[in-house]
Design a protein around this motif. Structure first.
Motif, PDB file in Angstrom:
ATOM      1  N   THR A  18       0.913  -1.097   0.000  1.00 58.51           N
ATOM      2  CA  THR A  18       0.059   0.083   0.055  1.00 58.51           C
ATOM      3  C   THR A  18       0.903   1.227   0.124  1.00 58.51           C
ATOM      4  OG1 THR A  18      -1.677  -1.159   1.151  1.00 58.51           O
ATOM      5  CG2 THR A  18      -1.853   1.259   1.164  1.00 58.51           C
ATOM      6  N   ALA A  19       1.831   1.186   0.838  1.00 55.57           N
ATOM      7  CA  ALA A  19       2.875   2.426   0.752  1.00 55.57           C
ATOM      8  C   ALA A  19       3.540   2.646  -0.457  1.00 55.57           C
ATOM      9  CB  ALA A  19       3.905   2.167   1.749  1.00 55.57           C
ATOM     10  N   VAL A  20       3.727   1.618  -1.396  1.00 54.34           N
ATOM     11  CA  VAL A  20       4.288   1.608  -2.696  1.00 54.34           C
ATOM     12  C   VAL A  20       3.296   2.314  -3.625  1.00 54.34           C
ATOM     13  CG1 VAL A  20       5.170   0.472  -4.751  1.00 54.34           C
ATOM     14  CG2 VAL A  20       6.137   0.181  -2.512  1.00 54.34           C
ATOM     15  N   LEU A  21       1.933   1.983  -3.522  1.00 55.13           N
ATOM     16  CA  LEU A  21       0.870   2.263  -4.428  1.00 55.13           C
ATOM     17  C   LEU A  21       0.729   3.754  -4.038  1.00 55.13           C
ATOM     18  CD1 LEU A  21      -1.465  -0.945  -4.375  1.00 55.13           C
ATOM     19  CD2 LEU A  21       0.171   0.033  -6.251  1.00 55.13           C
ATOM     20  N   VAL A  22       0.566   4.169  -2.852  1.00 54.65           N
ATOM     21  CA  VAL A  22       0.163   5.420  -2.189  1.00 54.65           C
ATOM     22  C   VAL A  22       1.438   6.606  -2.722  1.00 54.65           C
ATOM     23  CG1 VAL A  22       0.153   6.993  -0.316  1.00 54.65           C
ATOM     24  CG2 VAL A  22      -1.410   4.850  -0.715  1.00 54.65           C
ATOM     25  N   TYR A  23       2.714   5.996  -2.625  1.00 52.83           N
ATOM     26  CA  TYR A  23       3.557   6.867  -3.041  1.00 52.83           C
ATOM     27  C   TYR A  23       3.727   7.054  -4.765  1.00 52.83           C
ATOM     28  CZ  TYR A  23       8.697   8.229  -4.467  1.00 52.83           C
ATOM     29  OH  TYR A  23       9.349   8.907  -4.742  1.00 52.83           O
ATOM     30  N   ILE A  24       3.217   6.189  -5.471  1.00 51.31           N
ATOM     31  CA  ILE A  24       3.097   6.148  -6.887  1.00 51.31           C
ATOM     32  C   ILE A  24       2.089   7.235  -7.142  1.00 51.31           C
ATOM     33  CG2 ILE A  24       2.676   4.999  -8.989  1.00 51.31           C
ATOM     34  CD1 ILE A  24       4.537   2.745  -7.913  1.00 51.31           C
ATOM     35  N   LEU A  25       0.854   6.955  -6.479  1.00 55.03           N
ATOM     36  CA  LEU A  25      -0.267   7.784  -6.846  1.00 55.03           C
ATOM     37  C   LEU A  25       0.114   9.160  -6.499  1.00 55.03           C
ATOM     38  CD1 LEU A  25      -3.482   8.219  -7.122  1.00 55.03           C
ATOM     39  CD2 LEU A  25      -3.651   7.839  -4.685  1.00 55.03           C
ATOM     40  N   ILE A  26       0.522   9.526  -5.364  1.00 56.13           N
ATOM     41  CA  ILE A  26       1.057  10.963  -4.910  1.00 56.13           C
ATOM     42  C   ILE A  26       1.772  11.649  -5.957  1.00 56.13           C
ATOM     43  CG2 ILE A  26       2.059  12.494  -3.010  1.00 56.13           C
ATOM     44  CD1 ILE A  26       0.370  10.812  -1.328  1.00 56.13           C
ATOM     45  N   VAL A  27       2.805  10.789  -6.379  1.00 56.09           N
ATOM     46  CA  VAL A  27       3.880  11.518  -7.376  1.00 56.09           C
ATOM     47  C   VAL A  27       3.313  11.660  -8.565  1.00 56.09           C
ATOM     48  CG1 VAL A  27       6.081  10.687  -8.597  1.00 56.09           C
ATOM     49  CG2 VAL A  27       5.991  10.195  -5.877  1.00 56.09           C
ATOM     50  N   ILE A  28       2.356  10.758  -9.204  1.00 55.52           N
ATOM     51  CA  ILE A  28       1.725  10.940 -10.273  1.00 55.52           C
ATOM     52  C   ILE A  28       0.938  12.281 -10.375  1.00 55.52           C
ATOM     53  CG2 ILE A  28       0.094  10.140 -12.047  1.00 55.52           C
ATOM     54  CD1 ILE A  28       1.479   7.408 -11.583  1.00 55.52           C
ATOM     55  N   ILE A  29      -0.014  12.240  -9.356  1.00 56.98           N
ATOM     56  CA  ILE A  29      -0.953  13.491  -9.242  1.00 56.98           C
ATOM     57  C   ILE A  29      -0.214  14.583  -9.103  1.00 56.98           C
ATOM     58  CG2 ILE A  29      -3.079  14.203  -8.157  1.00 56.98           C
ATOM     59  CD1 ILE A  29      -3.549  11.344  -7.408  1.00 56.98           C
ATOM     60  N   THR A  30       0.815  14.651  -8.171  1.00 56.70           N
ATOM     61  CA  THR A  30       1.286  15.861  -7.885  1.00 56.70           C
ATOM     62  C   THR A  30       2.266  16.347  -9.261  1.00 56.70           C
ATOM     63  OG1 THR A  30       1.983  15.462  -5.606  1.00 56.70           O
ATOM     64  CG2 THR A  30       3.369  17.122  -6.486  1.00 56.70           C
ATOM     65  N   LYS A  31       2.571  15.387 -10.135  1.00 57.08           N
ATOM     66  CA  LYS A  31       3.355  15.725 -11.152  1.00 57.08           C
ATOM     67  C   LYS A  31       2.132  16.502 -12.200  1.00 57.08           C
ATOM     68  CE  LYS A  31       6.414  15.845 -14.473  1.00 57.08           C
ATOM     69  NZ  LYS A  31       7.446  16.937 -14.443  1.00 57.08           N
ATOM     70  N   VAL A  32       0.822  15.870 -12.450  1.00 54.98           N
ATOM     71  CA  VAL A  32      -0.077  16.055 -13.232  1.00 54.98           C
ATOM     72  C   VAL A  32      -0.663  17.674 -12.605  1.00 54.98           C
ATOM     73  CG1 VAL A  32      -2.454  15.566 -13.960  1.00 54.98           C
ATOM     74  CG2 VAL A  32      -0.731  13.894 -14.069  1.00 54.98           C
ATOM     75  N   SER A  33      -0.704  17.727 -11.337  1.00 54.51           N
ATOM     76  CA  SER A  33      -1.388  18.805 -10.993  1.00 54.51           C
ATOM     77  C   SER A  33      -0.411  20.155 -10.918  1.00 54.51           C
ATOM     78  CB  SER A  33      -1.905  18.917  -9.406  1.00 54.51           C
ATOM     79  OG  SER A  33      -0.454  18.590  -8.634  1.00 54.51           O
ATOM     80  N   GLY A  34       0.847  19.876 -11.264  1.00 54.19           N
ATOM     81  CA  GLY A  34       1.560  21.110 -11.669  1.00 54.19           C
ATOM     82  C   GLY A  34       2.597  21.701 -10.373  1.00 54.19           C
ATOM     83  N   LYS A  35       3.054  22.644 -10.562  1.00 48.91           N
ATOM     84  CA  LYS A  35       4.175  23.407  -9.284  1.00 48.91           C
ATOM     85  C   LYS A  35       3.407  23.938  -8.280  1.00 48.91           C
ATOM     86  CE  LYS A  35       7.194  25.023 -13.103  1.00 48.91           C
ATOM     87  NZ  LYS A  35       7.446  25.944 -13.899  1.00 48.91           N
ATOM     88  N   ARG A  36       2.002  24.425  -8.738  1.00 50.75           N
ATOM     89  CA  ARG A  36       1.396  24.816  -7.395  1.00 50.75           C
ATOM     90  C   ARG A  36       1.201  24.016  -6.137  1.00 50.75           C
ATOM     91  NH1 ARG A  36      -2.180  29.431  -6.110  1.00 50.75           N
ATOM     92  NH2 ARG A  36      -3.068  28.657  -4.260  1.00 50.75           N
ATOM     93  N   SER A  37       1.250  22.495  -6.456  1.00 49.96           N
ATOM     94  CA  SER A  37       0.945  21.550  -5.289  1.00 49.96           C
ATOM     95  C   SER A  37       2.390  21.627  -4.364  1.00 49.96           C
ATOM     96  CB  SER A  37       0.826  20.382  -5.799  1.00 49.96           C
ATOM     97  OG  SER A  37       1.486  19.922  -6.792  1.00 49.96           O
ATOM     98  N   THR A  38       3.583  22.055  -4.849  1.00 47.85           N
ATOM     99  CA  THR A  38       4.774  21.791  -4.304  1.00 47.85           C
ATOM    100  C   THR A  38       5.463  23.183  -4.237  1.00 47.85           C
ATOM    101  OG1 THR A  38       5.913  21.306  -6.424  1.00 47.85           O
ATOM    102  CG2 THR A  38       5.158  19.518  -4.884  1.00 47.85           C
ATOM    103  N   SER A  39       4.684  24.128  -4.590  1.00 51.34           N
ATOM    104  CA  SER A  39       5.583  25.723  -4.235  1.00 51.34           C
ATOM    105  C   SER A  39       5.161  26.146  -3.073  1.00 51.34           C
ATOM    106  CB  SER A  39       4.909  26.570  -5.446  1.00 51.34           C
ATOM    107  OG  SER A  39       3.384  26.611  -5.055  1.00 51.34           O
TER     108      SER A  39
END
Length: 176
Positions: A18-39
């Motif tokens: 589950t940790a691997v799956l959640v990690y992959i999910l968050i990385v992908i969604i953060t990449k798709v959502s753009g810089k705003r989510s990590t600025s």
């Protein structure tokens, strides 16, 4: 006390997967959502980020939350974050509701105590921001602004000596 270090290999396997799956999910969604989510985060962005972290941790550790349910809740928060920030970018009235306004806390040699108190800032925090920007004296500062992302912006006074004189004096020995 029996389960202090290890309980069950099946639980451990579920947590790892589950940790691997959640990690992959968050990385992908953060990449798709753009810089705003990590600025630089304003208060609104910070709350959503904490919620996403909490949902991720709950999905990983709690057996009664299946991955699909946890992933759905994380995706919904990202979508809501996108929609709210998109609407805020086109509606100043809505933006004013969800984002805090920048506030001047130092102006033309004067601390603004009411503004500093309202933002819960100390002189030491302003001095720290000055050092970070390489500013040595309050005399060199026109204003300090406490931004909506909780960053202190130092606005220095314009130089009294024109830049061209300084540049020509510096370059004169090189052209001889």
């Amino acid at each position: 006390m029996d389960m202090l270090f290890f309980d069950d290999i099946d639980k451990l396997g579920r947590i790892v997967l589950t940790a691997v799956l959640v990690y992959i999910l968050i990385v992908i969604i953060t990449k798709v959502s753009g810089k705003r989510s990590t600025s630089q985060l304003n208060n609104f962005d910070w709350v959503v980020t904490v919620m996403i972290g909490s949902l991720g941790a709950s999905t990983i550790l709690l057996e009664n939350i299946p991955f699909i349910e946890g992933a759905s809740s994380i995706i919904v928060l990202y979508v809501l974050q996108f929609l709210v920030t998109k609407y805020a970018s086109i509606s100043p009235q809505f933006s004013n509701v969800i984002l805090s306004e920048p506030r001047i806390v130092f102006y033309q040699g004067q601390f603004l105590p009411e503004a500093m108190r309202a933002e819960r800032l100390t002189r030491q925090e302003l001095e720290c921001a000055m050092r970070a920007d390489g500013v040595r004296s309050f005399n060199d500062i026109e204003a300090i602004v406490f931004e909506s992302d909780a960053k202190l912006t130092i606005i220095t006074k314009p130089d009294s000596q024109p830049m061209t004189d300084t540049v020509s004096e510096t370059l004169a020995p090189l052209t001889d």
